[in-house]
Design a protein around this motif. Structure first.
Motif, PDB file in Angstrom:
ATOM      1  N   ALA A  45       0.828  -1.210   0.000  1.00  0.00           N
ATOM      2  CA  ALA A  45       0.000   0.000   0.000  1.00  0.00           C
ATOM      3  C   ALA A  45       0.861   1.259   0.000  1.00  0.00           C
ATOM      4  O   ALA A  45       0.515   2.278  -0.630  1.00  0.00           O
ATOM      5  CB  ALA A  45      -0.938  -0.006   1.202  1.00  0.00           C
ATOM      6  N   MET A  46       2.004   1.202   0.683  1.00  0.00           N
ATOM      7  CA  MET A  46       2.917   2.345   0.757  1.00  0.00           C
ATOM      8  C   MET A  46       3.864   2.415  -0.437  1.00  0.00           C
ATOM      9  O   MET A  46       4.597   3.393  -0.602  1.00  0.00           O
ATOM     10  CB  MET A  46       3.728   2.273   2.052  1.00  0.00           C
ATOM     11  N   GLY A  47       3.892   1.393  -1.271  1.00  0.00           N
ATOM     12  CA  GLY A  47       4.792   1.383  -2.418  1.00  0.00           C
ATOM     13  C   GLY A  47       6.174   0.888  -2.114  1.00  0.00           C
ATOM     14  O   GLY A  47       7.057   0.898  -2.983  1.00  0.00           O
ATOM     15  N   GLU A  48       6.383   0.414  -0.919  1.00  0.00           N
ATOM     16  CA  GLU A  48       7.709  -0.067  -0.519  1.00  0.00           C
ATOM     17  C   GLU A  48       7.953  -1.505  -0.961  1.00  0.00           C
ATOM     18  O   GLU A  48       9.087  -1.964  -1.024  1.00  0.00           O
ATOM     19  CB  GLU A  48       7.861   0.069   0.994  1.00  0.00           C
ATOM     20  N   ALA A 100      -4.221  -5.004  -1.327  1.00  0.00           N
ATOM     21  CA  ALA A 100      -3.404  -4.061  -0.553  1.00  0.00           C
ATOM     22  C   ALA A 100      -3.819  -2.613  -0.779  1.00  0.00           C
ATOM     23  O   ALA A 100      -3.692  -1.779   0.121  1.00  0.00           O
ATOM     24  CB  ALA A 100      -1.929  -4.231  -0.904  1.00  0.00           C
ATOM     25  N   TYR A 101      -4.317  -2.330  -1.970  1.00  0.00           N
ATOM     26  CA  TYR A 101      -4.607  -0.927  -2.310  1.00  0.00           C
ATOM     27  C   TYR A 101      -5.821  -0.867  -3.227  1.00  0.00           C
ATOM     28  O   TYR A 101      -5.950  -1.672  -4.166  1.00  0.00           O
ATOM     29  CB  TYR A 101      -3.398  -0.282  -3.007  1.00  0.00           C
ATOM     30  N   VAL A 102      -6.700   0.109  -2.983  1.00  0.00           N
ATOM     31  CA  VAL A 102      -7.829   0.413  -3.859  1.00  0.00           C
ATOM     32  C   VAL A 102      -7.891   1.927  -4.010  1.00  0.00           C
ATOM     33  O   VAL A 102      -8.000   2.646  -3.007  1.00  0.00           O
ATOM     34  CB  VAL A 102      -9.164  -0.106  -3.287  1.00  0.00           C
ATOM     35  N   GLY A 103      -7.778   2.424  -5.224  1.00  0.00           N
ATOM     36  CA  GLY A 103      -7.795   3.875  -5.415  1.00  0.00           C
ATOM     37  C   GLY A 103      -7.578   4.253  -6.867  1.00  0.00           C
ATOM     38  O   GLY A 103      -7.573   3.393  -7.759  1.00  0.00           O
ATOM     39  N   PRO A 104      -7.361   5.545  -7.129  1.00  0.00           N
ATOM     40  CA  PRO A 104      -7.269   6.012  -8.517  1.00  0.00           C
ATOM     41  C   PRO A 104      -5.930   5.731  -9.180  1.00  0.00           C
ATOM     42  O   PRO A 104      -5.836   5.760 -10.409  1.00  0.00           O
ATOM     43  CB  PRO A 104      -7.504   7.518  -8.391  1.00  0.00           C
ATOM     44  N   ASP A 105      -4.887   5.449  -8.376  1.00  0.00           N
ATOM     45  CA  ASP A 105      -3.562   5.310  -8.977  1.00  0.00           C
ATOM     46  C   ASP A 105      -2.732   4.312  -8.173  1.00  0.00           C
ATOM     47  O   ASP A 105      -2.288   4.603  -7.061  1.00  0.00           O
ATOM     48  CB  ASP A 105      -2.856   6.669  -9.015  1.00  0.00           C
ATOM     49  N   ALA A 106      -2.500   3.149  -8.754  1.00  0.00           N
ATOM     50  CA  ALA A 106      -1.722   2.102  -8.080  1.00  0.00           C
ATOM     51  C   ALA A 106      -0.319   1.982  -8.653  1.00  0.00           C
ATOM     52  O   ALA A 106       0.358   0.977  -8.444  1.00  0.00           O
ATOM     53  CB  ALA A 106      -2.454   0.762  -8.186  1.00  0.00           C
ATOM     54  N   ASN A 107       0.148   3.002  -9.357  1.00  0.00           N
ATOM     55  CA  ASN A 107       1.461   2.929  -9.995  1.00  0.00           C
ATOM     56  C   ASN A 107       2.575   2.661  -8.992  1.00  0.00           C
ATOM     57  O   ASN A 107       3.565   1.989  -9.314  1.00  0.00           O
ATOM     58  CB  ASN A 107       1.759   4.226 -10.765  1.00  0.00           C
ATOM     59  N   HIS A 108       2.417   3.177  -7.777  1.00  0.00           N
ATOM     60  CA  HIS A 108       3.463   2.991  -6.779  1.00  0.00           C
ATOM     61  C   HIS A 108       3.583   1.540  -6.304  1.00  0.00           C
ATOM     62  O   HIS A 108       4.562   1.174  -5.659  1.00  0.00           O
ATOM     63  CB  HIS A 108       3.205   3.899  -5.567  1.00  0.00           C
TER      64      HIS A 108
END
Length: 587
Positions: A16-19, A53-61
């Motif tokens: 979720a944090m892109g790490e 892990a992530y739901v949103g407009p931009d998951a590029n990270h």
């Protein structure tokens, strides 16, 4: 085995944090949010292992060099559907049923294997649990809550209190199935109350069956910790249960179809939808092929005026809220297991793609996952414990020229009443009468290896056949055979002994149709397609020869079922359900 949220939080947090990078990202999704009752465009979903892990407009990270990206192309995305109450110990093995359910977008099944237990007890229950493991679908099992239906007459096997307590330690056993003998609850029958207490002490869900209960009896039932019911057949019954804090599963399956009687009134009344679900209560192969599963409930409800987002919520989130699984399942959100459906539109609701735990199991409407069929123990294929029959095994003696016979009069395939007819006797034995549409009906104990059996008369069947026999009957599983002549009844019964279970139709000594059910005499080990074809031939062969009912397979299925009116037949005798007494076949 699913990863628990507890052991997944570090990886989910890192993605979720892109790490850390996701395994899979879905882009350009129109997300049906069951949490906010809206459709959110241009959504991206990042998945690591089996969770979101992530739901949103931009998951590029969350994207790395090894991340798989699937462009959903602005199609609609929803959580997987669930059937909160059904019996999958019918017709086909769980592995075969799983394929059909997944093609309909159903990723979770809440199974009540009551008939496996009634045939084979705890040993059969454990065998059936194994068959539900390692499949690309989630199968949650319940301890049967209705056996025996009536200890005075019932011959079924059941679980002891200690076996029930042990069963709920299994990771996929989540509580107790439908407690359908509600009078056992209102009369506080000791074993029933101890079973309920055990479930409640361990925070287990208990499913209900409240057909015919209302007022103080319904209050007493609910106050005993049973908080759901799939039996309401009209809005008044739904509303009474909702007002008393119950969850209601609106049934649309092969035994009953109740949506059309309920959904329009829910809309006009403005009833909260948060405690409403869809369920099938069981589906036969022809119905799931023709109509679908929970996807059909959604289509029908939308046709009746329900908003698509509300129908999806009833098919997903509400089920897992009821079963206290909301932190893992029921929606598309961070931390949830990645059970995700993709639809071209919001009308057909036939999924184009199905993901279970982040793995693609249906692609472009075709099943693409591998299913390894579990090895079945040989002992459970040997449950028809009967010796070979002769036509003499179906004789009823009488020294009179004529007798008054008590008949089981078929009002429909399920409901009966007590009838009466005068029958003639020949050579000291009572004869059936095709002219009067009076048939012989017999029930034999095929589970315990005893010689216990009963023979009587059935009225208002109408087909020009010699015999129709089945080893599958709800919760008793005697061998049931009805016929117009004793020879064909013996042939039909012997065929089922040879096959170790099933349904068979015989005329003039020849087998017209046969559906083998080798697993405990109630489930076939054949493919879904083979079972579907055999099942269709069973019904068609009887209907085409003049049967008065469209679904004749239900007749032997329900004839021993002690929870319905009014006259039933078991290996122990013919029973007046209301009076709780035996009836003689002849006066």
């Amino acid at each position: 085995m699913d990863s628990s949220l507890a052991v997944s939080i570090d990886s989910l947090n890192s993605v979720a944090m892109g790490e850390k990078k996701a395994n899979l990202v879905l882009t350009n999704c129109n997300l049906l949010s069951v949490y906010t009752r809206e459709i959110i465009p241009n959504t991206q979903i990042a998945i690591i292992n089996d969770r979101i892990a992530y739901v949103g407009p931009d998951a590029n990270h969350t994207v790395g060099p090894k991340t798989k990206i699937i462009d959903i192309k602005n199609k609609f995305v929803s959580p997987g559907f669930a059937d909160p109450h059904l019996h999958i110990d019918q017709f086909v093995l769980p592995s075969e049923f799983a394929k059909q359910a997944l093609l309909c977008g159903v990723t979770s099944l809440f199974s009540d294997p009551i008939d496996i237990v009634s045939v084979a007890g705890n040993k059969g229950f454990q065998e059936f649990l194994k068959l539900g493991e390692n499949l690309p679908i989630r199968i949650f099992q319940t301890v049967p809550g209705g056996l025996p239906v009536d200890a005075k007459f019932s011959n079924s096997k059941s679980l002891t209190l200690s076996q029930e307590k042990s069963a709920i330690k299994h990771p996929h056993v989540i509580g107790m199935g439908e407690v359908f003998s509600w009078t056992k609850v209102t009369s506080r029958e000791p074993k029933t109350m101890k079973s309920l207490s055990t479930m409640l002490e361990h925070d287990c869900i208990i499913n209900g069956h409240t057909a015919g209960a209302s007022g103080k009896k319904l209050n007493a039932y609910i106050s005993s910790g049973i908080l759901s019911c799939h039996e309401p057949i009209n809005f008044e019954q739904v509303l009474e249960r909702l007002r008393l804090g119950m969850w209601v599963m609106i049934r649309e399956g092969s035994i009953r179809r109740d949506l059309k009687e309920i959904i329009p009134h829910i809309l006009s009344h403005g009833t909260y939808r948060n405690r409403l679900m869809f369920c099938s209560d069981g589906l036969d192969p022809l119905d799931i092929s023709k109509f679908g599963h929970i996807d059909y409930c959604i289509r029908e409800s939308i046709e009746l005026g329900l908003e698509p987002i509300d129908a999806v919520t009833m098919a997903s989130k509400n089920n897992f809220d009821y079963y206290n699984m909301g932190k893992d399942l029921g929606g598309i959100a961070p931390g949830k297991l990645a059970d995700i459906l993709v639809f071209d539109n919001l009308t057909s609701f036939k999924p184009k793609h199905v993901f279970v735990g982040g793995k693609l199991v249906v692609s472009n409407g075709s099943f693409v996952s591998r299913i390894r069929r579990n090895v079945i123990s040989q002992w459970i294929k040997k449950t028809v414990k009967l010796k070979k029959f002769s036509k003499n095994d179906f004789l009823i003696k009488s020294k009179k020229d004529h007798v008054k016979a008590n008949t089981i009069f078929m009002l429909n395939e399920i409901i009966t009443k007590l009838g009466e007819s005068e029958l003639s006797c020949k050579d000291g034995f009572v004869s059936a009468s095709i002219d009067k549409d009076i048939w012989k009906i017999a029930a034999f104990d095929r589970i315990h290896g005893t010689s216990q059996h009963s023979i009587g008369f059935l009225e208002n069947f109408g087909a020009e056949i010699g015999a129709f026999a089945s080893t599958w009957s709800f919760h008793e599983n005697d061998l049931i055979v009805l016929g117009s002549n004793d020879s064909d009844m013996a042939i039909a019964s012997n065929h089922l002994i040879k096959n170790q279970g099933g349904l068979v139709v015989v005329k003039s000594g020849k087998i017209l149709a046969s559906l083998p059910l080798q697993f405990a005499g109630i489930v076939s080990t054949d493919s879904f397609e083979t079972v579907s074809s055999n099942f269709e031939q069973i019904n068609n062969s009887i209907v085409d020869l003049g049967c008065k009912f469209a679904r004749p397979h239900l007749i032997p299925l329900f004839l021993p079922f002690l929870a319905l009116p009014s006259v039933r037949i078991l290996s122990g005798g013919i029973v007046d359900v209301k009076k709780r007494s035996y009836i003689s076949p002849i006066n």
